[in-house]
Design an enzyme around this catalytic site. Sequence first.
Site, short mmCIF file in Angstrom:
data_model
loop_
_atom_site.label_atom_id
_atom_site.label_comp_id
_atom_site.label_asym_id
_atom_site.label_seq_id
_atom_site.Cartn_x
_atom_site.Cartn_y
_atom_site.Cartn_z
N HIS A 158 48.63 54.29 45.61
CA HIS A 158 49.99 54.80 45.82
C HIS A 158 50.26 55.01 47.31
O HIS A 158 51.27 54.54 47.84
CB HIS A 158 50.16 56.12 45.07
CG HIS A 158 51.44 56.85 45.38
ND1 HIS A 158 52.51 56.88 44.53
CD2 HIS A 158 51.80 57.59 46.47
CE1 HIS A 158 53.48 57.58 45.06
NE2 HIS A 158 53.08 58.05 46.26
N GLU A 159 49.36 55.72 47.99
CA GLU A 159 49.59 56.05 49.40
C GLU A 159 49.55 54.80 50.28
O GLU A 159 50.37 54.64 51.19
CB GLU A 159 48.58 57.09 49.87
CG GLU A 159 48.73 58.45 49.21
CD GLU A 159 50.12 59.04 49.43
OE1 GLU A 159 50.73 58.78 50.49
OE2 GLU A 159 50.61 59.76 48.55
N HIS A 162 52.77 52.89 50.30
CA HIS A 162 53.81 53.35 51.23
C HIS A 162 53.73 52.55 52.53
O HIS A 162 54.75 52.28 53.17
CB HIS A 162 53.64 54.84 51.51
CG HIS A 162 54.20 55.74 50.45
ND1 HIS A 162 55.52 55.65 50.03
CD2 HIS A 162 53.64 56.74 49.73
CE1 HIS A 162 55.73 56.57 49.09
NE2 HIS A 162 54.61 57.23 48.89
N TYR A 173 63.74 57.09 53.04
CA TYR A 173 63.05 58.06 52.18
C TYR A 173 63.98 59.21 51.84
O TYR A 173 63.75 60.37 52.18
CB TYR A 173 61.80 58.57 52.89
CG TYR A 173 60.78 59.18 51.95
CD1 TYR A 173 60.19 58.41 50.95
CD2 TYR A 173 60.41 60.51 52.07
CE1 TYR A 173 59.25 58.97 50.10
CE2 TYR A 173 59.47 61.07 51.22
CZ TYR A 173 58.90 60.30 50.24
OH TYR A 173 57.97 60.85 49.38
N GLU A 182 59.08 55.87 46.28
CA GLU A 182 58.02 56.54 45.52
C GLU A 182 57.62 55.74 44.28
O GLU A 182 56.44 55.61 43.95
CB GLU A 182 58.47 57.94 45.11
CG GLU A 182 58.37 58.97 46.20
CD GLU A 182 56.92 59.21 46.63
OE1 GLU A 182 56.03 59.19 45.78
OE2 GLU A 182 56.70 59.42 47.83
N ASP A 255 63.28 68.05 48.08
CA ASP A 255 62.42 66.87 47.93
C ASP A 255 63.13 65.61 48.40
O ASP A 255 63.09 64.57 47.73
CB ASP A 255 61.96 66.76 46.46
CG ASP A 255 60.98 65.63 46.21
OD1 ASP A 255 60.16 65.37 47.11
OD2 ASP A 255 61.03 65.02 45.12
N HIS A 260 60.56 62.39 44.47
CA HIS A 260 59.42 62.42 43.54
C HIS A 260 59.86 62.70 42.10
O HIS A 260 59.07 62.50 41.17
CB HIS A 260 58.42 63.51 43.94
CG HIS A 260 57.67 63.22 45.20
ND1 HIS A 260 58.10 63.65 46.44
CD2 HIS A 260 56.50 62.55 45.42
CE1 HIS A 260 57.23 63.27 47.37
NE2 HIS A 260 56.26 62.59 46.78
#
Length: 450
Positions: A158-159, A162, A173, A182, A255, A260
């Site tokens: 996932h990271e 990005h 974002y 996301e 957020d 998210h």
Amino acid sequence: MTVHHIIPPYLLEHLERTAPDPTLRARYRQSLQHDATFRTRPATDAAAAEIAGGLHRSVHDAQHETSLPGTLVRAEGAEAVEDAAVNEAYDGTGATWTMYKECFDRDSIDGAGLPLISTVHYDRDYANAFWDGSQMVFGDGDGEIFGGFTGSVDVTGHELTHGVTQYTANLAYEGQSGALNESISDVFGSLAKQHHLGQTAADADWLIGAGIFRPGVQGVALRSMAAPGTAYDDPRLGKDPQPAHMSDYVETTEDNGGVHINSGIPNRAFYLVATALGGNAWSEAGRIWYATLTSGDLPETVDFTTFATATQAAATTLYGPNSPQQTAVTTAWQQVGVLTQPTDPSTNQPTDEPPADQSPTDQPPADQSPTDQPAGEPPTDQPPAEPSTDQPPAAPSSGNPTSDDSTPDDAVSDEALAAESAELMRAANALDTSTPPAPPAPPAASPSTD
């Protein structure tokens, strides 16, 4: 550069407010402070020196400090060490690189062999993991709610994704483009895990962050792509707030506009496509999403609808109009309420009728009433009027004769017969004529595909 964290800020803020132990509250507050600092500072230049092509990993130990990248403890090709977190970071970054290379022929995050740098044991009790624009950083967790973050390949995937988005579509974002940012990371993070484990779409758990909760937490993961909103429901964490359908879209200023939270909607769309097509999710559904991400056509502030039509276009280009793949994409976006009408696969514009070979792969949306009747025909509990030769079927009769001077001559005899038949039926059944006749029923509408 935006720094991306796997634990949403609203979750840490909730824990910081509600944790009964002041020591735990201090840990969450510290994690939030670190996160805020990273959001406002430029990325490190740890990955500036690129190596031409291939897999190049390095894992560093921050030794519970905050300087990056820290002390090098394992480089590419070196043997495993005693520290499990080091080995897990090494393996997770390798699994993500391998998935991108073998499935999409992409060489690392930037497509040009960017070294994969990781730092473990960041700070003390740091309850998060993040991509800072050039490297991965892993905390060890607070020991109460969260354990270490290195053991979940989907978290690492996932990271790192990005980073892929950073080098391709560079989606803003915030709001829907941030939620798509996301969601894309969840999609390819899950694919990295599935590819690493050799799982089909049917075998996969479709969870993001499975295994990071400590024993006693009432939850299975941070997010569920198959069933957004069901990943956890814990007295300390609260309930998973993700929606699965546009009717439950969350409007919020927190957020970054719910990046998210609302990512659950496109997450479920991808899950529906992958499970409808079957087999390995990376081979068709993943290929469509990757082609969309790397097309160069996505606006940085893309919304859900524009992204959905872009995936339709990618599916059409890759597999053809009205193909099972294009149909699965269209149906999935309809099921989550992003697309409310079928679209012409050649133009991606709304059309009144679905493709001939389109069939739903899951239950219809909540506002759709299932029916076995073909489009354009009246419901089965009302006998259809006898159609004329050149005209569409007449509206179902209410049992009262009507006349219309504008009726075409070639349909007059049929309507006269229908009126006469209705009169004879009333006489035969001795109907009570004291009640005013009901107005004619409107023409039957085609079943909605919304």
